[in-house]
Scaffold this motif. Sequence first.
Motif, PDB file in Angstrom:
ATOM      1  N   TRP A 177      57.412  51.966  46.524  1.00  0.00           N
ATOM      2  CA  TRP A 177      56.582  50.774  46.391  1.00  0.00           C
ATOM      3  C   TRP A 177      55.438  51.066  45.441  1.00  0.00           C
ATOM      4  CZ3 TRP A 177      56.830  53.255  51.235  1.00  0.00           C
ATOM      5  CH2 TRP A 177      55.692  53.973  51.601  1.00  0.00           C
ATOM      6  N   MET A 178      54.974  50.029  44.793  1.00  0.00           N
ATOM      7  CA  MET A 178      53.818  50.159  43.900  1.00  0.00           C
ATOM      8  C   MET A 178      52.782  49.166  44.414  1.00  0.00           C
ATOM      9  SD  MET A 178      53.578  48.981  39.955  1.00  0.00           S
ATOM     10  CE  MET A 178      54.536  50.223  39.123  1.00  0.00           C
ATOM     11  N   LEU A 179      51.684  49.692  44.935  1.00  0.00           N
ATOM     12  CA  LEU A 179      50.685  48.811  45.548  1.00  0.00           C
ATOM     13  C   LEU A 179      49.874  48.065  44.506  1.00  0.00           C
ATOM     14  CD1 LEU A 179      48.904  50.452  48.582  1.00  0.00           C
ATOM     15  CD2 LEU A 179      50.469  48.515  48.512  1.00  0.00           C
ATOM     16  N   THR A 180      49.687  46.798  44.724  1.00  0.00           N
ATOM     17  CA  THR A 180      48.822  46.001  43.862  1.00  0.00           C
ATOM     18  C   THR A 180      47.399  46.509  44.040  1.00  0.00           C
ATOM     19  OG1 THR A 180      50.249  44.197  44.462  1.00  0.00           O
ATOM     20  CG2 THR A 180      48.273  43.624  43.271  1.00  0.00           C
ATOM     21  N   LYS A 181      46.744  46.787  42.933  1.00  0.00           N
ATOM     22  CA  LYS A 181      45.420  47.407  43.024  1.00  0.00           C
ATOM     23  C   LYS A 181      44.326  46.416  43.392  1.00  0.00           C
ATOM     24  CE  LYS A 181      46.655  50.901  39.681  1.00  0.00           C
ATOM     25  NZ  LYS A 181      47.711  50.120  39.009  1.00  0.00           N
ATOM     26  N   THR A 182      44.514  45.167  43.012  1.00  0.00           N
ATOM     27  CA  THR A 182      43.448  44.184  43.238  1.00  0.00           C
ATOM     28  C   THR A 182      43.185  43.958  44.720  1.00  0.00           C
ATOM     29  OG1 THR A 182      45.227  42.728  42.608  1.00  0.00           O
ATOM     30  CG2 THR A 182      43.264  42.678  41.244  1.00  0.00           C
ATOM     31  N   ALA A 183      41.946  43.657  45.018  1.00  0.00           N
ATOM     32  CA  ALA A 183      41.568  43.402  46.406  1.00  0.00           C
ATOM     33  C   ALA A 183      42.235  42.124  46.894  1.00  0.00           C
ATOM     34  CB  ALA A 183      40.060  43.255  46.497  1.00  0.00           C
ATOM     35  N   ASN A 237      32.985  36.760  49.418  1.00  0.00           N
ATOM     36  CA  ASN A 237      34.315  36.492  48.882  1.00  0.00           C
ATOM     37  C   ASN A 237      34.271  36.024  47.437  1.00  0.00           C
ATOM     38  OD1 ASN A 237      37.082  36.048  48.912  1.00  0.00           O
ATOM     39  ND2 ASN A 237      36.765  33.886  49.367  1.00  0.00           N
ATOM     40  N   LEU A 238      33.208  35.285  47.102  1.00  0.00           N
ATOM     41  CA  LEU A 238      33.110  34.766  45.743  1.00  0.00           C
ATOM     42  C   LEU A 238      32.975  35.919  44.745  1.00  0.00           C
ATOM     43  CD1 LEU A 238      33.013  31.646  45.097  1.00  0.00           C
ATOM     44  CD2 LEU A 238      32.621  32.207  47.471  1.00  0.00           C
ATOM     45  N   TYR A 239      32.344  36.993  45.221  1.00  0.00           N
ATOM     46  CA  TYR A 239      32.188  38.156  44.340  1.00  0.00           C
ATOM     47  C   TYR A 239      33.549  38.802  44.057  1.00  0.00           C
ATOM     48  CZ  TYR A 239      30.088  42.222  42.163  1.00  0.00           C
ATOM     49  OH  TYR A 239      29.743  43.200  41.264  1.00  0.00           O
ATOM     50  N   THR A 240      34.403  38.841  45.054  1.00  0.00           N
ATOM     51  CA  THR A 240      35.778  39.354  44.841  1.00  0.00           C
ATOM     52  C   THR A 240      36.475  38.507  43.777  1.00  0.00           C
ATOM     53  OG1 THR A 240      35.778  39.585  47.235  1.00  0.00           O
ATOM     54  CG2 THR A 240      37.797  40.199  46.098  1.00  0.00           C
ATOM     55  N   MET A 241      36.235  37.215  43.830  1.00  0.00           N
ATOM     56  CA  MET A 241      36.861  36.346  42.824  1.00  0.00           C
ATOM     57  C   MET A 241      36.252  36.593  41.440  1.00  0.00           C
ATOM     58  SD  MET A 241      37.703  32.740  44.551  1.00  0.00           S
ATOM     59  CE  MET A 241      37.921  32.536  46.297  1.00  0.00           C
ATOM     60  N   HIS A 242      34.943  36.865  41.405  1.00  0.00           N
ATOM     61  CA  HIS A 242      34.325  37.226  40.120  1.00  0.00           C
ATOM     62  C   HIS A 242      35.047  38.433  39.526  1.00  0.00           C
ATOM     63  CE1 HIS A 242      30.892  34.800  39.006  1.00  0.00           C
ATOM     64  NE2 HIS A 242      30.450  34.769  40.256  1.00  0.00           N
ATOM     65  N   LYS A 243      35.331  39.410  40.387  1.00  0.00           N
ATOM     66  CA  LYS A 243      35.987  40.623  39.882  1.00  0.00           C
ATOM     67  C   LYS A 243      37.351  40.298  39.293  1.00  0.00           C
ATOM     68  CE  LYS A 243      33.998  43.705  43.257  1.00  0.00           C
ATOM     69  NZ  LYS A 243      34.411  44.421  44.450  1.00  0.00           N
ATOM     70  N   ALA A 244      37.989  39.276  39.807  1.00  0.00           N
ATOM     71  CA  ALA A 244      39.319  38.924  39.306  1.00  0.00           C
ATOM     72  C   ALA A 244      39.248  38.056  38.052  1.00  0.00           C
ATOM     73  CB  ALA A 244      40.110  38.210  40.397  1.00  0.00           C
ATOM     74  N   PHE A 245      38.175  37.269  37.901  1.00  0.00           N
ATOM     75  CA  PHE A 245      38.172  36.278  36.825  1.00  0.00           C
ATOM     76  C   PHE A 245      37.045  36.421  35.796  1.00  0.00           C
ATOM     77  CE2 PHE A 245      40.583  34.214  40.234  1.00  0.00           C
ATOM     78  CZ  PHE A 245      41.725  33.857  39.525  1.00  0.00           C
ATOM     79  N   SER A 246      35.927  37.058  36.161  1.00  0.00           N
ATOM     80  CA  SER A 246      34.803  37.118  35.228  1.00  0.00           C
ATOM     81  C   SER A 246      34.844  38.413  34.422  1.00  0.00           C
ATOM     82  CB  SER A 246      33.479  37.035  35.998  1.00  0.00           C
ATOM     83  OG  SER A 246      33.405  35.795  36.679  1.00  0.00           O
ATOM     84  N   PRO A 247      34.240  38.384  33.203  1.00  0.00           N
ATOM     85  CA  PRO A 247      34.205  39.613  32.412  1.00  0.00           C
ATOM     86  C   PRO A 247      33.425  40.701  33.155  1.00  0.00           C
ATOM     87  CG  PRO A 247      33.415  37.716  31.140  1.00  0.00           C
ATOM     88  CD  PRO A 247      33.588  37.256  32.547  1.00  0.00           C
ATOM     89  N   GLN A 248      33.802  41.936  32.901  1.00  0.00           N
ATOM     90  CA  GLN A 248      33.175  43.094  33.559  1.00  0.00           C
ATOM     91  C   GLN A 248      31.643  43.036  33.499  1.00  0.00           C
ATOM     92  OE1 GLN A 248      34.685  45.211  35.373  1.00  0.00           O
ATOM     93  NE2 GLN A 248      32.984  46.613  35.726  1.00  0.00           N
ATOM     94  N   ALA A 249      31.104  42.661  32.325  1.00  0.00           N
ATOM     95  CA  ALA A 249      29.644  42.633  32.150  1.00  0.00           C
ATOM     96  C   ALA A 249      29.015  41.641  33.136  1.00  0.00           C
ATOM     97  CB  ALA A 249      29.302  42.248  30.716  1.00  0.00           C
ATOM     98  N   THR A 250      29.637  40.500  33.305  1.00  0.00           N
ATOM     99  CA  THR A 250      29.127  39.484  34.232  1.00  0.00           C
ATOM    100  C   THR A 250      29.166  40.015  35.661  1.00  0.00           C
ATOM    101  OG1 THR A 250      30.108  37.828  32.778  1.00  0.00           O
ATOM    102  CG2 THR A 250      29.409  37.068  34.949  1.00  0.00           C
ATOM    103  N   VAL A 251      30.263  40.647  36.004  1.00  0.00           N
ATOM    104  CA  VAL A 251      30.423  41.198  37.353  1.00  0.00           C
ATOM    105  C   VAL A 251      29.299  42.190  37.643  1.00  0.00           C
ATOM    106  CG1 VAL A 251      31.942  42.585  38.824  1.00  0.00           C
ATOM    107  CG2 VAL A 251      32.932  40.871  37.321  1.00  0.00           C
ATOM    108  N   GLU A 252      29.003  43.030  36.647  1.00  0.00           N
ATOM    109  CA  GLU A 252      27.963  44.049  36.833  1.00  0.00           C
ATOM    110  C   GLU A 252      26.563  43.433  36.904  1.00  0.00           C
ATOM    111  OE1 GLU A 252      28.509  47.089  33.837  1.00  0.00           O
ATOM    112  OE2 GLU A 252      30.543  47.485  34.612  1.00  0.00           O
ATOM    113  N   GLU A 253      26.375  42.337  36.186  1.00  0.00           N
ATOM    114  CA  GLU A 253      25.073  41.669  36.184  1.00  0.00           C
ATOM    115  C   GLU A 253      24.796  40.979  37.521  1.00  0.00           C
ATOM    116  OE1 GLU A 253      24.890  40.144  31.794  1.00  0.00           O
ATOM    117  OE2 GLU A 253      24.514  38.479  33.216  1.00  0.00           O
ATOM    118  N   ILE A 254      25.825  40.343  38.041  1.00  0.00           N
ATOM    119  CA  ILE A 254      25.647  39.519  39.236  1.00  0.00           C
ATOM    120  C   ILE A 254      25.276  40.353  40.459  1.00  0.00           C
ATOM    121  CG2 ILE A 254      26.974  38.144  40.908  1.00  0.00           C
ATOM    122  CD1 ILE A 254      28.119  36.667  38.545  1.00  0.00           C
ATOM    123  N   ASP A 255      25.843  41.532  40.568  1.00  0.00           N
ATOM    124  CA  ASP A 255      25.597  42.368  41.739  1.00  0.00           C
ATOM    125  C   ASP A 255      24.093  42.551  42.013  1.00  0.00           C
ATOM    126  OD1 ASP A 255      25.028  45.157  42.925  1.00  0.00           O
ATOM    127  OD2 ASP A 255      27.106  44.787  43.551  1.00  0.00           O
TER     128      ASP A 255
END
Length: 326
Positions: A177-183, A237-255
């Motif tokens: 099996w190959m596990l999906t990495k995304t949360a 949960n919205l932050y998990t969605m940011h990780k899936a859809f927003s650019p890395q820079a945005t994800v890092e800024e929002i935290d």
Amino acid sequence: MAKKRIFSGIQPTGIIHLGNYVGAIKNWVNLIEEYECVFCVVDYHAITIEHDVAAFQENILTAARTLMACGVDPQRCRLFVQSHVPEHTELAWIFNCITPIGDLERMTQFKDKSQQHRENINAGLLTYPLLQAADILLYKAQVVPVGEDQVQHIELTRRTARRFNTRYGETFAEPEWMLTKTAKIMGLDGKTKMSKSLNNYIGVLESGDSIWEKLRTATTDENRKRRKDPGDPDICNLYTMHKAFSPQATVEEIDPQCRAAEIGCVDCKKILFENMMKHLEPIQQKATELEKDRDAVIGALEKGAASCREISQQVMDEVRRKVGLR
Ligand code: AMP
Ligand code: TRP
């Protein structure tokens, strides 16, 4: 060197949501280049729970269309509908005859589903994982990309391959099996996994207006009651969605902004919404085009099934011979 073969499947439940997209389909698309991929809309699995007969063909086509729109390109991989290749159920029957019931009763998904559908605990629900094993072993697939919840079924698939080999002679290799990495994507309530049956989902093909309405009212970090309260992205949960859809820079800024209460949930949701739609709009456009060209979708699925039957018929010939059936 020959590419390794991958098999994976998805049920045509009528809606493909962001959990399916992030947790499975996006990953499939990324694998097409490196592996020889076989992807399946598993309609026989879907009828283990009560299904809407009148809508079923449409749901199967919608699933296929959505997959294609997401980038599961039938020119570059095999994409087909399980019931178009009769060898799946034939092999599953043979697996039924070598598997102790106890192995099946132990499956977490069987226990969960028998709780959820008490009025319909049918034999198919119990033997479901053997149909899944047949899906995979029929193509002698080496790798199976799945979410965490499916690992137990792949372990059973490996055990089934071993059992068959011991009883009838070396035939199947054990797939990995190959596990999906995304949360895991949680539902809009933030408490349970996003899923069709819990009605807490955002559909990949939903309109922008409808998606915004759902995001606007979605639960965030519940400890953050007022705008000036600091939030915790780790439990939002919205932050998990940011990780899936927003650019890395945005994800890092929002935290840090969330932790310092520099950004409010509504603004944070607006950013998420924009990035999500950037992702989904091209998919939705493609899906609309495909909707207008039903024959192209049906044709692609038929071509996929024909190509799968070339493999499945050979493997079934071998299996029948080994079992002494022909
Ligand atoms: P299902 O709709 O249960 O047939 O799921 C199809 C695929 O999507 C499986 O590989 C699941 O692991 C994945 N999946 C379903 N729901 C989610 C979720 N909420 N988050 C992440 N992956 C999911
Ligand atoms: N049981 C899988 C799910 O619920 C779907 C599935 C059916 C599958 N056959 C498969 C996944 C074979 C991987 C390989 O998600």
